[in-house]
Design an enzyme around this catalytic site. Structure first.
Site, short mmCIF file in Angstrom:
data_model
loop_
_atom_site.label_atom_id
_atom_site.label_comp_id
_atom_site.label_asym_id
_atom_site.label_seq_id
_atom_site.Cartn_x
_atom_site.Cartn_y
_atom_site.Cartn_z
CG ASP A 347 -1.96 -0.99 1.27
OD1 ASP A 347 -1.97 -1.86 0.37
OD2 ASP A 347 -2.79 -0.96 2.20
CG HIS A 487 2.32 -0.03 4.29
ND1 HIS A 487 2.10 -0.97 5.27
CD2 HIS A 487 1.16 0.65 4.16
CE1 HIS A 487 0.86 -0.84 5.73
NE2 HIS A 487 0.27 0.13 5.09
NI NI Z 1 -2.41 3.12 3.47
#
Ligand code: NI
Length: 535
Positions: A347, A487
């Site tokens: 992400d 991430h």
């Molecule tokens: Ni996020």
């Protein structure tokens, strides 16, 4: 292997004093060489006491018993529940204890489930294996995996009994009561020496730092050599993100700890099996498992055998592992009904470290999904096109990372549609799915034509910023059908990816995109894993 790295080095010899009857505060033996353990803060390993992380899917010492009946309890209503446990013919007291254990676990799960979970559907899955079966003694391990919205936790418990139905033993019954305190002290010392438990700050143990003997003795089994083996639930001894730990205590050291029942169970366990021992790392020979199994994260080791008495509970795995689980080629989609699939997701990017992550994935024939943010897509269109060209899924992670259930619906829709337009402009295609920031949304949050893809394994990489911790959490949570949250904006995550991919592949996983994992996605639904969705 992470687990191997955590095996404790044996540093110093302490006098053996486990057998000496002791009262509170009387734990020292006569040997003057014993030191540092009374406070519970020693950080030197105790000889013969080893602590390491339990491997993903590791089920130490499991043996086959063909004739067991299996009780199944399934509930697809929220919270979802899938429990299986065996009944051993004739072993009345053992069966009663197993029944009480599972039903107690279900009751506590139902009591806690639902709070603070938002739209996630809590789930409890309980499975079983046999840890001993010889000379009228049977042992059963019940393992529960509880899903709490964005992460999972595991705990396990063993119960032993006699086939004549007269006797049942919990783990704590196998170890002398006067050895409990010493056991806790020794395990804590070796765990600290192994680096899996941090020494208390300032050298002073807080009361809560010391696990109870009951917690350590919930899951007791034995090694092939007759050593004592404890599986300790996450959070009991180490921080919960370290996963479960496995403690082994050499036979020479543990012999004097055992009760008469403990010795009887040990001898039965040693005689029962071809040991799968701690070194039996899961390999690529792991079966692909039943297709579309709704409830069972497929274990990395060969699963507990299907009881012949209930052939419908566990479909037999295919006889061979398809080639697609070994070396998926970019562009060749994997059939996750056959292969053991897992989806890594990233992400908040693309960012500076995204190209390195793409390199690492591509070099390993692995695919993943990137939930990108609109401005970052506009800033790095070449990286996003490369995702597409490598067969990655490109997803939508909104424009400004607002919590969609805290802003007006029209604004939430705009967060999504604006980002979708940016992705379309760069890749020529719509995003496959959206992931709401923080996993936060409500029933009235607009989907803007996109399925929501959440996760069920949270590496907490944004918090730990540590490649080893990220790797540990990814591997500890891995199961067939899992969606793993990371991430691609953190350098620690980029460092972790090659090892995570290699180790998942070594465990027989195919690394796929969410669209491969989930198949045809329904635009109104929200997906947490291959097993869990709602809409
Ligand atoms: Ni996020």
């Amino acid at each position: 292997m992470i687990a191997a790295a955590l095996v404790v080095a044996l540093v110093v010899a302490l006098g053996a004093c486990t057998a000496a009857p002791t009262g509170p505060g009387g734990g020292s033996a006569t040997s003057a060489t014993v030191s540092g353990t009374a406070s519970g803060t020693a950080s030197r390993a105790v000889p013969g006491v080893q602590v390491r992380a339990l491997g993903d899917g590791e089920d130490p010492g499991a043996v086959d018993v063909p004739e067991l009946q299996v009780v199944t309890e399934d509930s697809w209503a929220r919270p979802t529940l899938h429990a299986k446990w065996p009944l051993v013919p004739g072993a009345k007291r053992l069966n009663q204890a197993l029944d009480a254990t599972v039903r107690g676990r279900i009751a506590s799960f139902r009591k806690d489930a639902g709070a603070e979970l938002g739209d996630a559907v809590p789930d409890l899955t309980t499975t079983w294996s046999v840890t001993a079966d010889h000379d009228g003694v049977v042992g059963i391990r019940l393992t529960s995996t509880e899903f709490g919205g964005a992460s999972t936790s595991d705990d396990s418990r063993t119960t032993y009994g006699t086939r004549d139905g007269s006797t049942v033993w919990r783990g704590a019954d196998l170890v002398r009561g006067d050895g409990h305190e010493r056991l806790v002290t020794d395990v804590l010392a070796s765990a600290r020496a192994a680096g899996v438990v941090r020494a208390p700050e300032g050298g002073t143990a807080e009361p809560g730092d010391t696990p109870s003997a009951e917690a350590l003795l919930a899951d007791v089994s034995f090694t092939r050599e007759g050593g004592l083996r404890l599986v300790v639930a996450s959070g009991e001894l180490a921080a919960s993100d370290a996963g479960r730990l496995m403690v082994t205590i050499d036979r020479a050291r543990s012999d004097e700890l055992l009760t008469e029942a403990g010795r009887r169970v040990r001898d039965a366990a040693v005689a029962s099996r071809p040991d799968t021992g701690p070194a039996a790392a899961p390999t690529t020979s792991a079966p692909a498992g039943p297709p579309a199994s709704p409830e069972v994260p497929a274990p990395s080791e060969p699963p507990t055998p299907t009881p012949s008495t209930e052939p419908t509970t566990v479909p037999a795995p295919p006889a061979t592992t398809p080639a697609t689980t070994r070396s998926p080629k970019a562009g060749a989609r994997v059939d996750c009904a056959v292969a053991r699939c897992i989806a890594l997701t990233f992400d908040d990017g693309p960012g500076r470290h995204t190209p390195a992550i793409l390199d690492a994935l591509a070099a390993r024939g692995a695919r993943a999904t990137f939930f990108t943010m609109g401005p970052a897509v506009q800033a790095q269109p070449g990286v996003v096109r490369r995702m597409r060209d490598l067969g990655m899924d490109v997803g939508n992670h909104t424009w400004t990372h607002k919590q969609l259930n805290r802003i007006p619906a029209e604004q939430a829709r705009g967060e999504l549609t604006r980002t979708s337009a940016a992705i379309r402009e760069v890749t020529g295609a719509d995003p496959v799915a959206a992931r709401p920031p923080y996993g936060a949304f409500s029933a009235s949050t607009p989907h803007a034509g996109l399925p929501f893809v959440l996760w069920d394994v949270d590496t907490e990489d944004w918090k730990n910023r540590d490649a080893a911790a990220t790797t540990r959490r990814a591997l500890a949570g891995a199961h067939r059908g899992a969606i793993v949250l990371m991430h691609d904006i953190h350098p620690s995550t980029a460092r972790a990816v090659p090892g995570i991919v290699d180790q998942l592949k070594a465990r027989g996983y195919s690394l796929v995109t969410v669209s491969e994992l989930l198949g045809d996605l329904d635009a109104g639904r929200s997906y947490y894993s291959a097993q869990r969705s709602r809409g």
